[in-house]
Write a protein that holds these residues in place. Structure first.
Motif, short mmCIF file in Angstrom:
data_model
loop_
_atom_site.label_atom_id
_atom_site.label_comp_id
_atom_site.label_asym_id
_atom_site.label_seq_id
_atom_site.Cartn_x
_atom_site.Cartn_y
_atom_site.Cartn_z
N SER A 110 11.66 -6.12 7.09
CA SER A 110 11.50 -5.06 7.81
C SER A 110 10.52 -6.18 9.11
O SER A 110 9.40 -6.63 8.41
CB SER A 110 10.56 -3.88 7.70
OG SER A 110 11.78 -2.72 6.93
N GLU A 111 10.87 -6.55 10.19
CA GLU A 111 9.54 -6.99 11.20
C GLU A 111 9.54 -5.96 12.00
O GLU A 111 10.60 -5.17 13.05
CB GLU A 111 10.64 -8.17 12.22
CG GLU A 111 10.94 -9.32 10.85
CD GLU A 111 11.64 -10.11 11.70
OE1 GLU A 111 12.00 -10.43 12.51
OE2 GLU A 111 11.98 -11.19 11.22
N THR B 10 4.19 -7.64 12.41
CA THR B 10 4.41 -8.04 11.34
C THR B 10 5.59 -7.86 10.84
O THR B 10 6.65 -7.13 11.17
CB THR B 10 3.17 -6.99 10.73
OG1 THR B 10 4.01 -5.22 11.09
CG2 THR B 10 1.87 -6.43 11.58
N LYS B 11 5.08 -8.25 8.98
CA LYS B 11 6.16 -7.80 8.54
C LYS B 11 6.20 -7.37 7.12
O LYS B 11 5.09 -6.93 6.81
CB LYS B 11 6.96 -9.61 8.09
CG LYS B 11 7.48 -10.28 9.34
CD LYS B 11 7.79 -11.88 8.67
CE LYS B 11 8.66 -12.26 10.08
NZ LYS B 11 8.96 -14.23 8.86
N GLY B 12 7.50 -6.57 6.74
CA GLY B 12 7.19 -5.90 5.50
C GLY B 12 8.26 -5.75 4.62
O GLY B 12 9.26 -6.45 4.83
N ALA C 163 5.50 -2.41 6.59
CA ALA C 163 5.10 -3.86 7.76
C ALA C 163 4.39 -2.76 8.82
O ALA C 163 3.67 -3.35 9.48
CB ALA C 163 6.36 -4.04 8.80
N SER D 82 10.56 -1.00 3.07
CA SER D 82 10.17 -2.23 3.26
C SER D 82 9.05 -2.28 5.37
O SER D 82 8.49 -2.82 5.22
CB SER D 82 10.92 -3.23 4.03
OG SER D 82 12.29 -2.65 4.68
N GLU D 83 9.62 -0.77 5.27
CA GLU D 83 9.39 -0.77 7.14
C GLU D 83 8.48 -0.12 6.97
O GLU D 83 7.00 -0.18 7.55
CB GLU D 83 10.06 0.16 7.59
CG GLU D 83 11.60 -0.15 8.36
CD GLU D 83 12.46 0.51 9.14
OE1 GLU D 83 12.74 1.93 8.85
OE2 GLU D 83 13.94 0.62 9.28
#
Length: 250
Positions: free
Chosen positions: A207-208, A218-220, A232, A228-229
């Motif tokens: 996730s960006e 940010t990224k996750g 991030a 993933s969100e």
């Protein structure tokens, strides 16, 4: 060599010990110990569950009932304890108390894992689900008031810190959305599959997160889009806190 009678005696002894452990957790001796044993011991014994699949069905029904009763008791408790809070705030605090992570942790503290015959089944979610099913069983055994007393004594007064919970972030993604709306920033999530391993049945999502006008990206990564969100958003949260501190210093 053990005879069938010996094995039966060993199983009966195991059942007796585990029922006593359940009674210790409950804080009272229930009338329906046969049902208690069938649902909370046999449901998680692969060998015995195969003999009667209704054990797990009864467990799920108790879990459904316990979830509803627990929410009702906690809602009443919060309304009395926090008369100044609005509906949305009360809902958030209740969600923090009954979230899967918190129920799993409370189950661990109540030594619920000790009742399982097969330790391989004691995943975190099983612990939380078992606590809800136990609450459903208590409700059927001794009624709403008795169940309320159990939840207050064994959960709310012993393992829940309302003041601490109010200051905890339940979801970084929710926090980001509320923060951006309050400060009139636009945020954008882009989520897609990054890796997939069919042999291991594994999918990794990326996730960006972009905050337009605040110069943060940010990224996750996680095993689901939600995870993933959340990762991030968590990284963005700490960057925002750091940036705000710098602004205040100047």
């Amino acid at each position: 060599m053990f005879s069938n009678t010996t094995f039966e005696n060993i199983e009966k002894n195991e059942d007796s010990i585990l029922v006593r452990k359940l009674i210790k957790i409950l804080g009272f001796c229930p009338k329906n110990t046969k049902f208690l044993k069938e649902v909370f011991i046999y449901s998680f014994s692969t060998k015995r569950k195969n003999l009667n699949p209704n054990y797990s069905v009864n467990f799920q029904r108790l879990e459904f009932l316990g979830d509803a009763v627990l929410n009702s008791i906690i809602s009443h408790f919060l309304c009395e304890k926090l008369p100044e809070k609005k509906e949305g705030e009360l809902t958030q605090i209740r969600s923090k108390i009954v979230c899967r992570r918190n129920l799993n942790e409370i189950s661990r503290k109540l030594t619920i894992a000790d009742i399982f015959l097969e330790k391989s089944v004691t995943s975190d979610n099983i612990l939380g689900n078992t606590l809800e099913a136990l609450i459903g069983f208590i409700y059927l055994e001794i009624g709403y008031q008795g169940c309320k007393n159990f939840v207050h004594q064994k959960i709310l007064h012993s393992h829940v810190n309302i003041t601490k919970l109010q200051n905890e972030i339940f979801s970084y993604k929710v926090w980001m959305i509320e923060w951006s709306q309050k400060n009139k920033f636009l945020i954008n999530f882009k989520t897609f599959r990054e890796k997939e391993d069919k042999d291991k049945n594994l999918i990794i999502y990326l996730s960006e997160l972009t905050i337009l006008g605040f110069e943060i990206q940010t990224k996750g990564r996680g095993s689901s889009k939600k995870k993933s969100e959340e990762m991030a958003a968590k990284e963005a949260y700490f960057l925002i806190q750091k940036k705000c501190k710098k602004i205040l210093k100047h």
